[in-house]
Design an enzyme around this catalytic site. Structure first.
Site: not given
Ligand code: PGA
Length: 252
Positions: A9, A11, A95, A97, A167, A173, A212
């Site tokens: 991903n 982003k 997601h 976010e 998730e 993150g 992460s």
């Molecule tokens: P991350 O993000 O690996 O940076 O924690 C995962 C995600 O948001 O899909």
């Protein structure tokens, strides 16, 4: 036996130059890793580039969001057919976010899961609890609520066209991945919920862990019986690190 799946991903990161290096590095780097599947979800403007570079490779690509509508006066939105026209096989839906900013809700994710599968896309449906919910012991309640919103919309068998991803928001993150045991417990709980409704689907559907995931923790996560792969954000910005995660999936 479910094949492992690793999804990058990306982003809102990258540019034409860094994408090219990453995508070409991925094609070369995963050449010997034929035991697992790999997907890259890029920002919409880079779909054309992803298609051009990946089209003859074994790596699939997808979008990070899509509208529930096919066309019309929806400024700034991208339709399922537009994703398909650029060769997308996958699309991320729900997601955190986007949920946190109110762009995605339980209702809209359910609807878009259905629209995506009908259009021929494989939705990667994200679920997960916030830190406060985790600390209150609400992980199961929150993830089931999010999953049931989709099941309510399309029936349990409708899930078969997609991928699920747990998730936890507190792990995204932050560098603080869930322990493999916690992730396994939640995935086993989610699979068990599906099993009550359809045992065969529960055995076949792929459920990923995200939050992460990195080169160091991937192998342990992938050794868990219900973890079928990973949705990878930050670590997908470094080609070598992402390839190490792909290698762990291949060897799991
Ligand atoms: P991350 O993000 O690996 O940076 O924690 C995962 C995600 O948001 O899909």
């Amino acid at each position: 036996m479910r094949r492992k799946l690793v999804v990058a991903n990306r982003k809102m990161n990258g540019n034409l130059q860094t994408n090219k290096a990453f995508l070409e590095g991925l094609i070369t780097g995963t050449r010997g890793y034929s035991n697992a599947d790999y997907v890259v979800c890029v920002p919409h403007p880079y779909l054309f580039q992803a298609q051009a570079i990946l089209k003859d490779s074994s790596i699939a690509w997808g979008g990070q969001n899509m509208s529930r509508y096919q066309s019309g006066a929806y400024t700034g939105s991208v339709s399922p057919n537009m994703l398909i026209e650029f060769g997308c096989e996958y699309v991320i839906i729900g997601h955190s976010e986007r949920r946190q900013r109110g762009f995605d809700t339980d209702l809209s994710t359910g609807e878009r899961f259905e629209v995506a599968t009908k259009a021929g896309l494989k939705p990667i449906f994200c679920m997960g609890e916030t830190l406060a919910e985790y600390e209150e012991g609400l992980t199961d309640i929150v993830t089931i609520r999010q999953l049931n919103a989709v099941i309510h919309e399309i029936g349990v068998l409708g899930l078969s066209g997609g991928i699920l991803a747990y998730e936890p928001v507190w792990a995204i993150g932050t560098g603080k991945a869930a322990t493999p045991e916690h992730a396994q417990n939640v995935l086993s709980f989610l699979r068990g919920h599906i099993e009550i409704l359809d045992a065969e689907l529960a055995q076949n559907i792929r459920i990923l862990y995200g939050g992460s995931v990195n080169a160091t923790n991937a192998a342990k996560l992938f050794s868990m019986p219900d973890i079928d792969g990973a949705l990878v954000g930050g670590a997908s910005l470094n080609t070598d690190e992402f390839l190490a995660i792909c290698r762990a999936a291949n060897n799991a």
